[in-house]
Write an enzyme that holds these catalytic residues in place. Structure first.
Site, mmCIF file in Angstrom:
data_model
loop_
_atom_site.group_PDB
_atom_site.id
_atom_site.type_symbol
_atom_site.label_atom_id
_atom_site.label_comp_id
_atom_site.label_asym_id
_atom_site.label_seq_id
_atom_site.Cartn_x
_atom_site.Cartn_y
_atom_site.Cartn_z
ATOM 1 N N GLU A 120 -10.498 -12.237 -11.289
ATOM 2 C CA GLU A 120 -11.572 -11.281 -10.659
ATOM 3 C C GLU A 120 -11.133 -10.021 -11.283
ATOM 4 O O GLU A 120 -10.195 -9.457 -11.409
ATOM 5 C CB GLU A 120 -11.510 -11.368 -9.062
ATOM 6 C CG GLU A 120 -11.967 -12.600 -8.839
ATOM 7 C CD GLU A 120 -11.839 -12.819 -7.108
ATOM 8 O OE1 GLU A 120 -12.688 -13.356 -6.589
ATOM 9 O OE2 GLU A 120 -10.809 -12.140 -6.715
ATOM 10 N N CYS A 136 4.804 -11.524 -3.556
ATOM 11 C CA CYS A 136 4.782 -10.323 -2.563
ATOM 12 C C CYS A 136 4.060 -11.046 -1.086
ATOM 13 O O CYS A 136 3.104 -11.696 -1.256
ATOM 14 C CB CYS A 136 4.073 -9.288 -2.957
ATOM 15 S SG CYS A 136 4.921 -8.566 -4.627
ATOM 16 N N SER A 186 0.400 -0.925 -13.320
ATOM 17 C CA SER A 186 1.301 -0.855 -11.979
ATOM 18 C C SER A 186 2.119 -2.142 -12.144
ATOM 19 O O SER A 186 1.729 -3.248 -12.678
ATOM 20 C CB SER A 186 0.277 -1.288 -10.796
ATOM 21 O OG SER A 186 0.387 -1.487 -9.530
ATOM 22 N N LEU A 193 6.100 0.042 -4.155
ATOM 23 C CA LEU A 193 7.203 0.262 -3.564
ATOM 24 C C LEU A 193 7.141 -0.381 -2.174
ATOM 25 O O LEU A 193 8.111 -1.388 -2.060
ATOM 26 C CB LEU A 193 7.527 1.779 -3.270
ATOM 27 C CG LEU A 193 9.021 2.127 -2.955
ATOM 28 C CD1 LEU A 193 9.929 1.872 -4.183
ATOM 29 C CD2 LEU A 193 8.978 3.729 -2.893
ATOM 30 N N ASN A 194 6.570 -0.025 -1.247
ATOM 31 C CA ASN A 194 6.361 -0.742 -0.142
ATOM 32 C C ASN A 194 7.372 -0.661 1.000
ATOM 33 O O ASN A 194 7.176 -1.323 2.013
ATOM 34 C CB ASN A 194 5.617 -2.125 -0.278
ATOM 35 C CG ASN A 194 4.441 -2.005 -1.353
ATOM 36 O OD1 ASN A 194 3.708 -1.289 -1.253
ATOM 37 N ND2 ASN A 194 4.533 -3.024 -2.260
ATOM 38 N N CYS A 230 -7.283 -4.125 -2.074
ATOM 39 C CA CYS A 230 -5.852 -4.282 -2.444
ATOM 40 C C CYS A 230 -5.205 -5.300 -2.051
ATOM 41 O O CYS A 230 -5.324 -5.452 -0.644
ATOM 42 C CB CYS A 230 -5.278 -2.829 -2.136
ATOM 43 S SG CYS A 230 -3.305 -2.953 -2.809
#
Length: 347
Positions: free
Chosen positions: A93, A117, A190, A214-215, A332
């Protein structure tokens, strides 16, 4: 029988080498390249300034691949999600994020993703395979037939730095003056944190933008939500960010998905500032987009605003991203959320 070469897998220098092997002049490669990317030629017969003999030779040894969307979903905010079926039956997609005068296309680099993730729906699907250079470029070509595209972000399905052998040639085609003619300032790659590959990206494509997902501000939490951190912990990742060759006044973008009750406190904001203060950077705050079966929740508006204000007050360039396309599972972390349903035949 010799397998034909897909010319969309070749950068201009590679196409020059291919044609030189056929005994052709160098300028012929530029002619063919322009026909493919500036005129969207899908057959050699369209290339009217090339001799019939050369067109016939190309037809015998090469082809020009193409992608057409199987489905296009349009969200209430104008976001479009394109579903592309690949030759082997897999699908990927792309997401068009409209903005007057500067449309952004988010493209995929892999079928599925190996990074796992925990907050990303795409990551719940294992990696099937890498996309080819042609499959990456063809996403842009297909969407460009609908609308003008100014920005490319490699933030779709997959980890781009896990597929650099195909991503790097694709970006060379994007920014080539004879190719897609995109400004390198308008291309962003990214990564979730593959530190060694960041060095290679910077060496081979020093003028593109880097975004780092990063998160988390502690290894303990990042280990939990991003398994790649167990291999390349924060210290190593941030060191790679410092070494990345940023041209001019550009900055590394740190993407920070805000997970309600996990990483959205003022203490997290303070640690984020300490960790990144010596790196030219800007911060994208991304409120988590919930999906069915996920263990995380979206942050409160108050938590988002407090986090944002803390950074702004300390002169950090920070943007809180709107959740564009969430109603069509195009936001996202949501890609592939409706893929199977979209492909099921209706009775």
């Amino acid at each position: 029988m010799t397998e034909k070469t897909d010319l969309k897998n070749l950068t201009l220098p590679a196409l020059e080498q291919f044609l030189r092997g056929q005994g052709k002049e160098r300028f012929r490669a530029t002619q063919v390249f322009k026909w493919i990317y500036q005129h969207d030629a899908r057959s050699f017969q369209e290339m009217t300034n090339i001799s019939k003999d050369l067109r016939a030779e190309l037809e015998a040894k090469a082809y020009i691949s193409n992608l057409e969307p199987e489905a296009v979903e349009v969200g209430g905010d104008g976001t479009r999600k394109y579903l592309f079926g690949l030759e082997d039956g897999n699908s990927v997609e792309s997401v068009l994020i409209p903005d007057e005068g500067r449309n952004t296309l988010c493209i995929s680099s892999q079928v599925g993703c190996a990074m796992g993730c925990a907050f990303c729906l795409t990551g719940t699907f294992r990696l099937t395979r890498n996309l080819t250079t042609a499959e990456i470029v063809n996403q842009i070509m297909a969407v460009r037939r609908d609308v003008e595209i100014r920005n490319i972000v490699m933030m779709g399905m997959g980890e781009p730095l896990h597929n650099l052998d195909n991503v790097i040639p694709a970006i060379h085609i994007m920014i080539d003056g004879n190719g897609l003619q995109l400004s390198n300032r308008r291309v962003t790659v990214s990564t979730c944190g593959l530190a060694p590959e960041m060095e290679r990206l910077g060496r081979e494509l020093p003028n593109v933008n880097l975004a780092v997902s990063l998160n988390a501000t502690t290894d303990e939490l990042r280990d939990r939500i991003m398994p790649i951190n167990r291999r390349y912990p924060l210290k190593e990742l941030l060191s790679a960010c410092r070494e990345f060759p940023l041209p001019g006044r550009r900055k590394v973008t740190f993407e920070y998905v805000m997970l309600g009750g996990l990483n959205d406190t003022l203490e997290d904001a303070k640690r984020l500032l300490r960790l990144t203060s010596d790196i030219p950077n800007k911060v994208n705050l991304i409120p988590f987009n919930e999906f069915q079966g996920c263990e995380f929740r979206s942050p409160t508006r108050a938590a988002i605003d407090a986090f944002h204000k803390y950074l702004i007050d300390r002169h950090v360039t920070v943007i809180t991203r709107d959740s564009r396309g969430s109603d069509i599972s195009a936001a996202c972390g949501q890609l592939k959320g409706k893929l199977d349903a979209a492909r099921q035949p209706t009775e």
